[in-house]
Design a protein around this motif. Structure first.
Motif, PDB file in Angstrom:
ATOM      1  N   ARG A  37       0.770  -1.773  -0.269  1.00  0.00           N
ATOM      2  CA  ARG A  37      -0.380  -0.004   0.256  1.00  0.00           C
ATOM      3  C   ARG A  37       0.560   1.101   0.365  1.00  0.00           C
ATOM      4  N   HIS A  47      -5.908   8.086  -2.175  1.00  0.00           N
ATOM      5  CA  HIS A  47      -5.873   7.760  -3.573  1.00  0.00           C
ATOM      6  C   HIS A  47      -5.440   7.563  -4.335  1.00  0.00           C
ATOM      7  N   ASP A  49      -1.893   5.160  -6.349  1.00  0.00           N
ATOM      8  CA  ASP A  49      -1.069   3.615  -6.006  1.00  0.00           C
ATOM      9  C   ASP A  49       0.110   3.881  -5.158  1.00  0.00           C
ATOM     10  N   PRO A 110      -7.073  -3.324   0.286  1.00  0.00           N
ATOM     11  CA  PRO A 110      -8.569  -2.986   0.387  1.00  0.00           C
ATOM     12  C   PRO A 110      -9.033  -3.702  -1.081  1.00  0.00           C
ATOM     13  N   ASP A 111     -10.196  -3.985  -1.160  1.00  0.00           N
ATOM     14  CA  ASP A 111     -10.773  -4.760  -2.755  1.00  0.00           C
ATOM     15  C   ASP A 111     -11.224  -3.380  -3.272  1.00  0.00           C
ATOM     16  N   ASN A 112     -10.461  -2.798  -4.417  1.00  0.00           N
ATOM     17  CA  ASN A 112     -10.708  -1.452  -4.988  1.00  0.00           C
ATOM     18  C   ASN A 112      -9.805  -2.179  -5.996  1.00  0.00           C
ATOM     19  N   THR A 113      -9.955  -1.172  -7.098  1.00  0.00           N
ATOM     20  CA  THR A 113      -8.944  -0.931  -8.241  1.00  0.00           C
ATOM     21  C   THR A 113      -7.653  -0.217  -7.799  1.00  0.00           C
ATOM     22  N   ARG A 116      -6.042  -4.270  -5.738  1.00  0.00           N
ATOM     23  CA  ARG A 116      -5.724  -4.696  -7.082  1.00  0.00           C
ATOM     24  C   ARG A 116      -4.654  -4.638  -8.268  1.00  0.00           C
TER      25      ARG A 116
END
Length: 142
Positions: A37, A47, A49, A110-113, A116
């Motif tokens: 992260r 917000h 990456d 986190p389960d978001n773009t 992933r």
């Protein structure tokens, strides 16, 4: 003073090695998730990456504390009626230790773009050998 917001073009990614030998599976997974992260960086922006690449080695030597080996189950569903599969973690650690570590790390991302995309930078190996020596990874010791 304005709040600093990292831009995706300015993110510097480094490579880290985590050695899971004789360490709890969850603690190693938590460190890997933190590095993926980018929460260890002073320029962390939620917000964006901004994480690094992580290589986890010696997953077959990771330990499960307490009775988790016999009581904790890895469950997945095929999507069909009656398609629930359950495997004890002790069996999963014997047969596929890379999968056990990957599932643990993925559960802490986190389960978001952004999550992933972060999981594409995670490399997990059962033994001590890995094929990323050309990237000159640094051992993470904190």
């Amino acid at each position: 003073m304005a709040t600093f917001m990292e831009k995706p073009a300015n993110v510097k990614r480094t490579w880290y090695i985590l050695d899971a030998a004789n360490k709890p599976l969850g603690r190693t997974a938590a460190k890997a998730a933190m590095l993926l992260r980018g929460k260890h960086k002073p320029t962390f922006t939620p917000h964006v990456d901004c994480g690094d690449h992580v290589i986890v080695i010696n997953c077959d030597k990771a330990i499960l504390t307490g009775n988790k080996g016999e009581q904790k189950m890895y469950r997945h569903h095929s999507g069909w009626v009656g398609g629930l599969k359950e495997v004890k973690y002790s069996t999963l650690m014997e047969k596929n230790p890379e999968r056990a570590m990957t599932v643990a790390i993925k559960g802490m991302i986190p389960d978001n773009t952004i999550g992933r995309k972060a999981m594409t930078r995670c490399r997990v190996f059962a033994g001590a050998e890995h094929n990323h020596a050309a990237q000159m990874p640094v051992a993470w010791e904190k």
